[in-house]
Structure formats: C-alpha cells, structure tokens
Design a protein around this motif. Structure first.
Motif, PDB file in Angstrom:
ATOM      1  N   ALA B  27     -13.512  -3.281   0.740  1.00  0.00           N
ATOM      2  CA  ALA B  27     -13.952  -4.107   1.504  1.00  0.00           C
ATOM      3  C   ALA B  27     -15.169  -4.856   0.374  1.00  0.00           C
ATOM      4  CB  ALA B  27     -15.248  -4.326   2.509  1.00  0.00           C
ATOM      5  N   GLU B  28     -15.328  -4.572  -0.374  1.00  0.00           N
ATOM      6  CA  GLU B  28     -16.425  -4.733  -1.371  1.00  0.00           C
ATOM      7  C   GLU B  28     -15.697  -5.144  -2.741  1.00  0.00           C
ATOM      8  OE1 GLU B  28     -20.694  -2.417  -0.515  1.00  0.00           O
ATOM      9  OE2 GLU B  28     -19.323  -1.406  -1.714  1.00  0.00           O
ATOM     10  N   ILE B  29     -14.377  -4.348  -2.654  1.00  0.00           N
ATOM     11  CA  ILE B  29     -13.384  -4.637  -4.078  1.00  0.00           C
ATOM     12  C   ILE B  29     -13.290  -5.422  -3.487  1.00  0.00           C
ATOM     13  CG2 ILE B  29     -11.788  -3.786  -5.615  1.00  0.00           C
ATOM     14  CD1 ILE B  29     -12.854  -0.988  -5.123  1.00  0.00           C
ATOM     15  N   GLU B  30     -12.759  -6.010  -2.441  1.00  0.00           N
ATOM     16  CA  GLU B  30     -11.938  -7.032  -1.982  1.00  0.00           C
ATOM     17  C   GLU B  30     -12.696  -7.906  -1.952  1.00  0.00           C
ATOM     18  OE1 GLU B  30      -9.556  -5.388   1.574  1.00  0.00           O
ATOM     19  OE2 GLU B  30      -8.889  -4.171   0.592  1.00  0.00           O
ATOM     20  N   LEU B  31     -14.091  -8.160  -1.980  1.00  0.00           N
ATOM     21  CA  LEU B  31     -14.678  -9.094  -1.471  1.00  0.00           C
ATOM     22  C   LEU B  31     -14.632  -9.864  -3.509  1.00  0.00           C
ATOM     23  CD1 LEU B  31     -16.165 -11.541  -0.066  1.00  0.00           C
ATOM     24  CD2 LEU B  31     -18.349  -9.692  -0.714  1.00  0.00           C
ATOM     25  N   ALA B  32     -14.750  -8.025  -4.050  1.00  0.00           N
ATOM     26  CA  ALA B  32     -15.461  -8.967  -5.577  1.00  0.00           C
ATOM     27  C   ALA B  32     -14.609  -9.755  -6.762  1.00  0.00           C
ATOM     28  CB  ALA B  32     -15.738  -7.895  -5.821  1.00  0.00           C
ATOM     29  N   MET B  33     -13.401  -9.277  -5.740  1.00  0.00           N
ATOM     30  CA  MET B  33     -11.843  -9.823  -6.598  1.00  0.00           C
ATOM     31  C   MET B  33     -11.211 -11.296  -5.628  1.00  0.00           C
ATOM     32  SD  MET B  33      -8.812  -6.942  -6.766  1.00  0.00           S
ATOM     33  CE  MET B  33      -8.950  -6.539  -5.547  1.00  0.00           C
ATOM     34  N   LEU B  34     -12.543 -11.696  -4.698  1.00  0.00           N
ATOM     35  CA  LEU B  34     -12.257 -12.866  -4.537  1.00  0.00           C
ATOM     36  C   LEU B  34     -13.075 -13.889  -5.457  1.00  0.00           C
ATOM     37  CD1 LEU B  34     -12.445 -13.429  -0.452  1.00  0.00           C
ATOM     38  CD2 LEU B  34     -11.178 -13.620  -1.713  1.00  0.00           C
ATOM     39  N   PHE B  35     -14.181 -13.298  -5.655  1.00  0.00           N
ATOM     40  CA  PHE B  35     -15.161 -13.809  -6.676  1.00  0.00           C
ATOM     41  C   PHE B  35     -14.969 -13.739  -8.369  1.00  0.00           C
ATOM     42  CE2 PHE B  35     -16.971 -14.009  -2.746  1.00  0.00           C
ATOM     43  CZ  PHE B  35     -17.205 -15.306  -2.902  1.00  0.00           C
ATOM     44  N   ASP B  36     -14.111 -12.771  -8.632  1.00  0.00           N
ATOM     45  CA  ASP B  36     -14.268 -12.371 -10.180  1.00  0.00           C
ATOM     46  C   ASP B  36     -12.037 -12.465 -10.751  1.00  0.00           C
ATOM     47  OD1 ASP B  36     -14.055 -10.989 -12.343  1.00  0.00           O
ATOM     48  OD2 ASP B  36     -15.560  -9.809 -12.444  1.00  0.00           O
ATOM     49  N   GLU B  37     -11.777 -13.392 -11.420  1.00  0.00           N
ATOM     50  CA  GLU B  37     -11.205 -13.555 -11.496  1.00  0.00           C
ATOM     51  C   GLU B  37     -10.258 -12.066 -12.530  1.00  0.00           C
ATOM     52  OE1 GLU B  37      -8.001 -17.157 -13.399  1.00  0.00           O
ATOM     53  OE2 GLU B  37      -9.705 -17.408 -12.895  1.00  0.00           O
ATOM     54  N   LYS B  38     -11.454 -11.959 -13.061  1.00  0.00           N
ATOM     55  CA  LYS B  38     -10.781 -10.600 -14.231  1.00  0.00           C
ATOM     56  C   LYS B  38     -10.678  -9.699 -13.470  1.00  0.00           C
ATOM     57  CE  LYS B  38     -12.563  -9.429 -18.703  1.00  0.00           C
ATOM     58  NZ  LYS B  38     -13.188  -7.530 -18.252  1.00  0.00           N
ATOM     59  N   LEU B  39     -11.096  -9.469 -12.535  1.00  0.00           N
ATOM     60  CA  LEU B  39     -10.827  -8.033 -11.666  1.00  0.00           C
ATOM     61  C   LEU B  39      -9.765  -8.233 -10.665  1.00  0.00           C
ATOM     62  CD1 LEU B  39     -12.544  -5.241 -10.649  1.00  0.00           C
ATOM     63  CD2 LEU B  39     -13.509  -7.046  -9.024  1.00  0.00           C
TER      64      LEU B  39
END
Lengths: 199, 81
Positions: B27-39
C-alpha cells in the motif's frame, strides 16, 4: 506469478495417489522454467534435454517410492535438482583434458566458436534466444541470483543464505541484473510486445 | 494531519515485483508511486525486464515431455524393487 485453479501441492498430492494426469499438468505447467534453468547453465539444448530427463527420472523415482516430502514446494524442489545436476555436469566438463592447438588456444574454444557461428544465424531471428544470450553475458553473481529468484523461485532470504551474502546484497545483485539486461536489450533493440508474444 | 509518504529504494521495488513485500508495504509503495514519477518509471523499467524473462523461457521438445510422462506411467513395469 500466476495463480492456478489447482495448486501445485494439490496436483502433487493427486500424483502421489497415482493420478498421472496431475503429473502431466505439473510437467506442462513448469517445463519451460525447469528447462530454461538447465539451458542457461549448460548452454546446449541437447545436453539440457538429457539433464531434464534425468531430473524427472529422479522426481518420478522419489514420488513412486513414497519418498516425496510434501512440506516442500514442487517447483523450487525440482529446479534445485535441475540446478545441481546442471552444475555437476558443468564441473565435470571442466575437468576434461584440454587439447591445445598450435596457437595455444583450446580445441574446444575452436569447436565452440564454430558451433556458435552456426547457432548465431538462428539466434538472430529469435528474439527470445537473444534475451537468453544476454542473460548468459551477465556477471556470474548477478546471473546466479536472477536464476535462483526468477526460475528457481527461491526467496531473496533463501538466496542470501545459500550464497553467503546479506539479503541487501542479493537484492542489489538482482537489481543490477535487471538493469544490465534492460541496457543490453536497449542496445540490441530487443523490444517485447506482449501482444506479439503472448504468455 | 498529512500522512508522511515513505521513501522507497530500487531494492524495495525488486521485492515488490517479486511479491516479497507485506500488504502494508504494498500500500505504501503504491501510494509513493502516485507522487513519485521517478519511482514509477523505475518500477515500469524493472517490471518490463521481469516480464521479458518469462517470455524468453525456452521449451523442451514434445518428444522429451512424452518420454518423461511415459516413464512415470510405466514406472512399476520397469522398476526393480
């Protein structure tokens, strides 16, 4: 990783009770992963087929004599047998005496070169084969982790334990293996279109 | 209160692709990917190679598969106990 309607352990349970169809399903489900594991080590399709047959003779013998341990997962168990047999074969092959040519090179190098050049014509037409070649070009430590994780389905912790490194090192090697493959694929213009190459 | 978005490394992405992360990490990774284009780009790049590895698997011959299945079927005929 795909989810199947009938799990491997259910199929193995049916096979241990004599259901040959269950065994056929398992072989069909995993034949590519097992064969690729062997092929990437021995790099010869005929030898890979011989070794795969040997692997399944061991599997069948183990099951039919009631020695199969149901606690283990089927694919990691079989790919470990395959990996060990392929590595043993590779080591034995390395012990063969080397015939040295006049220029100091090994006769096997010459043979290998000529086989490669015949093979390379076919490989150029085969994108999948090209990717397998790129895997073979990876540094040993990276290729080892990639094979253990992707084809043998060992966890990163199991790989770390088996290779005597930390889990972060195992993860790092896998990451570099994937990044290196991506770069090599880009360089050789290997492009995969899922619509062209369905699973 | 704003929720802090955790930072993830490429090693975490590798664990995520191979389904070795916990449900909470997912859940945290998927959330982070919403805000971090590089990730997100790094994830797409790594995942595309992993998919290619599956596509590049080599098949043994049908003859070999038949031999294996026949060996199993006739095991009790040829086994020496």
């Amino acid at each position: 990783m795909r989810k199947y309607a009938i799990s491997d352990s259910q199929l193995m349970s049916q096979y241990t009770n004599g259901n040959e169809e269950a065994f056929a399903t398992l072989v069909d489900r995993h034949k590519k992963k097992i064969y690729t594991t062997i092929y990437l080590i021995v790099k010869d399709q005929y030898l890979a087929e011989d070794l795969m047959q040997e692997v399944f003779v061991k599997v069948v013998n183990t099951v039919k004599t009631g020695r199969y341990n149901e606690e283990g997962k089927f694919l990691p168990w079989v790919t470990r047998i395959a990996h060990n047999l392929a590595i043993d074969n590779f080591r034995k092959a390395k012990r063969y005496p080397t015939v040295v040519m006049e220029d100091g090179s090994s006769v096997f190098n010459t043979l290998e070169f000529s086989e490669d050049s015949i093979e390379s014509k076919r490989i150029k037409e085969d994108t999948h084969a090209l990717l397998r070649d790129l895997i073979k070009e990876l540094p040993d430590a990276q290729r080892e982790v990639l094979m253990m994780r992707h084809y043998m389905q060992m966890s990163f912790q199991e790989i770390a334990d088996a290779t005597g490194v930390s889990i972060n090192t195992a993860l790092g090697r896998m990451r570099y293996a994937l990044i290196n493959l991506r770069k090599k694929m880009d360089k050789k213009n290997v492009a995969y279109d899922k619509n062209l190459y369905p699973k | 209160m704003l929720r802090m978005i955790k930072t993830f490394t490429q090693n975490d992405l590798v664990r995520y692709i191979y389904k070795e992360t916990t449900a909470e990490e997912n859940a945290e990774i998927e959330l982070a990917m919403l805000f971090d284009e590089k990730l997100t780009d790094e994830f797409a790049e790594l995942e595309s190679v992993v998919e290619s590895l599956d596509l590049a698997q080599k098949s043994p011959s049908e003859r070999l598969v038949d031999t294996i299945l026949s060996y199993s079927k006739s095991y009790h005929l040829h086994s020496v106990d």
